[in-house]
Scaffold this motif. Structure first.
Motif, PDB file in Angstrom:
ATOM      1  N   GLU A 277       0.800  -1.219   0.000  1.00 46.66           N
ATOM      2  CA  GLU A 277       0.000   0.000   0.000  1.00 46.66           C
ATOM      3  C   GLU A 277       0.835   1.272   0.000  1.00 46.66           C
ATOM      4  OE1 GLU A 277      -2.902  -0.028   3.057  1.00 46.66           O
ATOM      5  OE2 GLU A 277      -4.006  -1.752   2.228  1.00 46.66           O
ATOM      6  N   LYS A 278       2.117   1.166   0.293  1.00 48.37           N
ATOM      7  CA  LYS A 278       2.946   2.377   0.264  1.00 48.37           C
ATOM      8  C   LYS A 278       3.157   2.876  -1.169  1.00 48.37           C
ATOM      9  CE  LYS A 278       7.642   0.396   0.002  1.00 48.37           C
ATOM     10  NZ  LYS A 278       8.971   0.365   0.666  1.00 48.37           N
ATOM     11  N   PHE A 279       2.931   2.002  -2.156  1.00 51.09           N
ATOM     12  CA  PHE A 279       3.058   2.428  -3.541  1.00 51.09           C
ATOM     13  C   PHE A 279       1.733   3.026  -3.999  1.00 51.09           C
ATOM     14  CE2 PHE A 279       6.175  -1.065  -3.150  1.00 51.09           C
ATOM     15  CZ  PHE A 279       7.327  -0.298  -3.345  1.00 51.09           C
ATOM     16  N   LYS A 280       1.783   4.274  -4.377  1.00 50.52           N
ATOM     17  CA  LYS A 280       0.587   4.999  -4.780  1.00 50.52           C
ATOM     18  C   LYS A 280       0.780   5.543  -6.190  1.00 50.52           C
ATOM     19  CE  LYS A 280      -0.462   6.220   0.009  1.00 50.52           C
ATOM     20  NZ  LYS A 280      -1.449   5.125   0.130  1.00 50.52           N
ATOM     21  N   SER A 281      -0.281   6.109  -6.742  1.00 49.85           N
ATOM     22  CA  SER A 281      -0.193   6.632  -8.100  1.00 49.85           C
ATOM     23  C   SER A 281      -1.074   7.851  -8.249  1.00 49.85           C
ATOM     24  CB  SER A 281      -0.606   5.561  -9.117  1.00 49.85           C
ATOM     25  OG  SER A 281      -1.972   5.226  -8.962  1.00 49.85           O
ATOM     26  N   VAL A 282      -0.785   8.630  -9.274  1.00 49.41           N
ATOM     27  CA  VAL A 282      -1.551   9.838  -9.556  1.00 49.41           C
ATOM     28  C   VAL A 282      -1.473  10.118 -11.054  1.00 49.41           C
ATOM     29  CG1 VAL A 282       0.432  11.361  -9.159  1.00 49.41           C
ATOM     30  CG2 VAL A 282      -1.892  12.257  -8.874  1.00 49.41           C
ATOM     31  N   LEU A 283      -2.523  10.716 -11.582  1.00 53.21           N
ATOM     32  CA  LEU A 283      -2.495  11.240 -12.946  1.00 53.21           C
ATOM     33  C   LEU A 283      -2.176  12.724 -12.816  1.00 53.21           C
ATOM     34  CD1 LEU A 283      -2.971  10.736 -15.974  1.00 53.21           C
ATOM     35  CD2 LEU A 283      -5.361  11.365 -15.610  1.00 53.21           C
ATOM     36  N   PRO A 284      -0.949  13.135 -13.117  1.00 52.74           N
ATOM     37  CA  PRO A 284      -0.531  14.519 -12.856  1.00 52.74           C
ATOM     38  C   PRO A 284      -1.305  15.558 -13.667  1.00 52.74           C
ATOM     39  CG  PRO A 284       1.370  13.081 -13.062  1.00 52.74           C
ATOM     40  CD  PRO A 284       0.173  12.291 -13.528  1.00 52.74           C
ATOM     41  N   GLU A 285      -1.133  16.802 -13.284  1.00 49.83           N
ATOM     42  CA  GLU A 285      -1.899  17.895 -13.869  1.00 49.83           C
ATOM     43  C   GLU A 285      -1.628  18.081 -15.364  1.00 49.83           C
ATOM     44  OE1 GLU A 285      -0.686  21.020 -11.315  1.00 49.83           O
ATOM     45  OE2 GLU A 285       1.336  21.206 -12.168  1.00 49.83           O
ATOM     46  N   GLU A 286      -0.461  17.653 -15.824  1.00 49.42           N
ATOM     47  CA  GLU A 286      -0.159  17.787 -17.253  1.00 49.42           C
ATOM     48  C   GLU A 286      -0.924  16.783 -18.109  1.00 49.42           C
ATOM     49  OE1 GLU A 286       3.606  18.848 -14.940  1.00 49.42           O
ATOM     50  OE2 GLU A 286       2.206  17.156 -14.961  1.00 49.42           O
ATOM     51  N   GLY A 287      -1.495  15.749 -17.463  1.00 49.78           N
ATOM     52  CA  GLY A 287      -2.090  14.648 -18.202  1.00 49.78           C
ATOM     53  C   GLY A 287      -1.058  13.564 -18.440  1.00 49.78           C
ATOM     54  N   SER A 288      -1.370  12.606 -19.302  1.00 52.56           N
ATOM     55  CA  SER A 288      -0.449  11.501 -19.558  1.00 52.56           C
ATOM     56  C   SER A 288      -0.763  10.863 -20.896  1.00 52.56           C
ATOM     57  CB  SER A 288      -0.562  10.438 -18.459  1.00 52.56           C
ATOM     58  OG  SER A 288      -1.749   9.670 -18.633  1.00 52.56           O
ATOM     59  N   THR A 289       0.075   9.923 -21.267  1.00 47.71           N
ATOM     60  CA  THR A 289      -0.245   9.057 -22.396  1.00 47.71           C
ATOM     61  C   THR A 289      -1.032   7.851 -21.865  1.00 47.71           C
ATOM     62  OG1 THR A 289       1.840   7.846 -22.189  1.00 47.71           O
ATOM     63  CG2 THR A 289       1.794   9.749 -23.685  1.00 47.71           C
ATOM     64  N   GLY A 290      -1.502   7.016 -22.760  1.00 47.26           N
ATOM     65  CA  GLY A 290      -2.242   5.827 -22.361  1.00 47.26           C
ATOM     66  C   GLY A 290      -2.403   4.887 -23.531  1.00 47.26           C
ATOM     67  N   TRP A 291      -3.143   3.805 -23.318  1.00 50.04           N
ATOM     68  CA  TRP A 291      -3.324   2.820 -24.371  1.00 50.04           C
ATOM     69  C   TRP A 291      -4.780   2.367 -24.420  1.00 50.04           C
ATOM     70  CZ3 TRP A 291      -5.022  -1.257 -21.545  1.00 50.04           C
ATOM     71  CH2 TRP A 291      -4.542  -1.382 -20.243  1.00 50.04           C
ATOM     72  N   SER A 292      -5.195   1.958 -25.605  1.00 46.89           N
ATOM     73  CA  SER A 292      -6.557   1.472 -25.811  1.00 46.89           C
ATOM     74  C   SER A 292      -6.506   0.392 -26.883  1.00 46.89           C
ATOM     75  CB  SER A 292      -7.472   2.616 -26.256  1.00 46.89           C
ATOM     76  OG  SER A 292      -8.793   2.169 -26.453  1.00 46.89           O
ATOM     77  N   ASP A 293      -7.247  -0.695 -26.671  1.00 54.89           N
ATOM     78  CA  ASP A 293      -7.269  -1.807 -27.616  1.00 54.89           C
ATOM     79  C   ASP A 293      -8.630  -1.914 -28.290  1.00 54.89           C
ATOM     80  OD1 ASP A 293      -4.672  -2.672 -27.086  1.00 54.89           O
ATOM     81  OD2 ASP A 293      -5.323  -3.823 -25.354  1.00 54.89           O
TER      82      ASP A 293
END
Length: 395
Positions: A277-293
């Motif tokens: 649980e110490k590993f966390k994540s966030v989608l930063p304010e700049e946005g991000s890349t991603g994938w879609s199938d």
């Protein structure tokens, strides 16, 4: 859960080939609303009505997308036997589709435009796929990587974002920006992880869109030579603070767990597999890349009726949801999220119906010479140029 590490490795793979001239010239390309792209592509007819099922369907898929339990049920329902070929990279999928031996492929956005422009897949008649309806999330309809000239070439399967993962025992304040992973003065320099593939250039472009607007980048997959050079300069700067580049998810998980890495690019499924649980994540304010199938149908499919039957079957809430849970991604069919408490929890974890979240995500799209941001006064760089440039990043 199936062999998830193998599957996410497959998901991560990107192509090294650019599109050919059959995509048209830069003067032919314009970007329109809702992600639609206007370029010259081979004129392949769409199936107007279904006939009798042929008895089989040949599918190229990522590991975990076509499992025996679903195939057996599908065969009982339709009489179509499923012949599956698991592929490990988008390149392999493109090459296999060009043999003419396969009817369907579960293509990622880094392969879709090549298949469309190469005349390898045909436009789809959505009226023949009843499960492609109101329950398919809007953010996966009509996207630039599988919708050309107003025609749909893909039936969405699932999607995910490339997020910023961090060790909260070291990075004690929740990051709001990607700056800790990109800037030379990052307090976590030497413990940053980055994705090891040419498509990662788009991540640099996303950061530059926010922090160097004078470059004029409006789509991270539409970079002219000056913009590509700027992205490569940023990547070389990041190289000085990177402890490890990853393409193997297992290695990335080990890196975080062992403390070699404390922040960097990851996927939600990898954070879950890290198991702490110490590993966390966030989608930063700049946005991000991603994938879609998306499921795509071969231009000269030998078994189009069984292929359409599979696309409809696999788009049902139950089967599409099972694929999404098996793989570790947001499902395309939002109705799955209401089928059980487990399904609801899965959808919440992967932001399945949170369109505000995914509006900040730029899904992988094969870079081509035709600027997909609508510019016609310049030529954009293609994926081969990205591949050549990427080789200069790590020295």
């Amino acid at each position: 859960m199936r062999k998830k590490i193998l599957a996410v490795t497959a998901m991560a793979a990107v192509a090294v080939l650019g599109l050919s001239a059959c995509s048209g010239t830069s003067e032919d390309a314009t970007a329109e609303g809702d992600g639609q792209l206007q370029i010259d592509v081979p004129d392949i007819p769409m199936l107007e009505e279904l006939g009798e099922n042929e008895g089989e369907v040949n599918i190229i898929a990522w590991s975990g997308f076509v499992e025996p339990a679903w195939s057996d049920e599908f065969t009982k329902l339709t009489g179509c036997t499923v012949n599956r070929r698991v592929a490990g990279t988008s390149d392999e999928m493109v090459q296999l589709m060009r043999t003419g031996d396969y009817d369907l492929v579960s293509a990622s956005g880094d392969a879709s435009l090549r298949l469309i422009a190469g005349g390898d897949v045909q436009p789809l008649n959505l009226e023949l796929i009843p499960n492609f309806g109101d329950d398919i999330v809007e953010g996966m309809k009509g996207q630039i990587y599988d919708t050309i000239n107003g025609k749909s070439y893909g039936i969405p399967i699932g999607r995910g974002a490339n997020i910023l993962q961090y060790d909260s025992e070291v990075v004690t304040e929740e990051p709001t920006s990607w700056d800790i992973a990109w800037e030379a003065d990052s307090p976590y320099a030497g413990k940053i992880t980055a994705y090891d593939a040419p498509i990662y250039i788009a991540d640099a472009a996303v950061y530059l869109m926010a922090h160097e607007p004078d470059l004029g980048i409006t789509n991270p997959y539409a970079l002219d030579e000056k913009q590509l050079d700027a992205a490569i300069d940023l990547l070389k700067q990041q190289n000085e603070i990177v402890s490890e580049y990853w393409s193997d998810p297992a290695a990335q998980i080990t890196s975080f767990a062992g403390g070699t890495t404390v922040a960097g690019t990851s996927w939600e499924v990898l954070r879950k597999l890290t198991g702490d649980e110490k590993f966390k994540s966030v989608l930063p304010e700049e946005g991000s890349t991603g994938w879609s199938d998306a499921w795509m149908l071969a231009a000269e499919a030998k078994n189009p009726n069984c292929a359409y039957a599979w696309m409809d079957y696999a788009s049902s809430p139950e089967v599409n949801g099972a694929i999404a849970m098996n793989f570790g991604m947001a499902p395309a069919n939002a109705a799955f999220c209401d089928t059980s408490d487990e399904a609801k929890a899965h959808c919440e974890y992967y932001n399945a119906t949170n369109e505000e979240y995914f509006k900040k995500v730029w899904f992988w799209t094969t870079p081509i010479e035709q600027c997909i941001d609508g510019r016609t006064d310049v030529t954009c760089t293609n994926f081969q140029q990205w591949t050549d440039a990427w080789l200069t990043v790590k020295g």
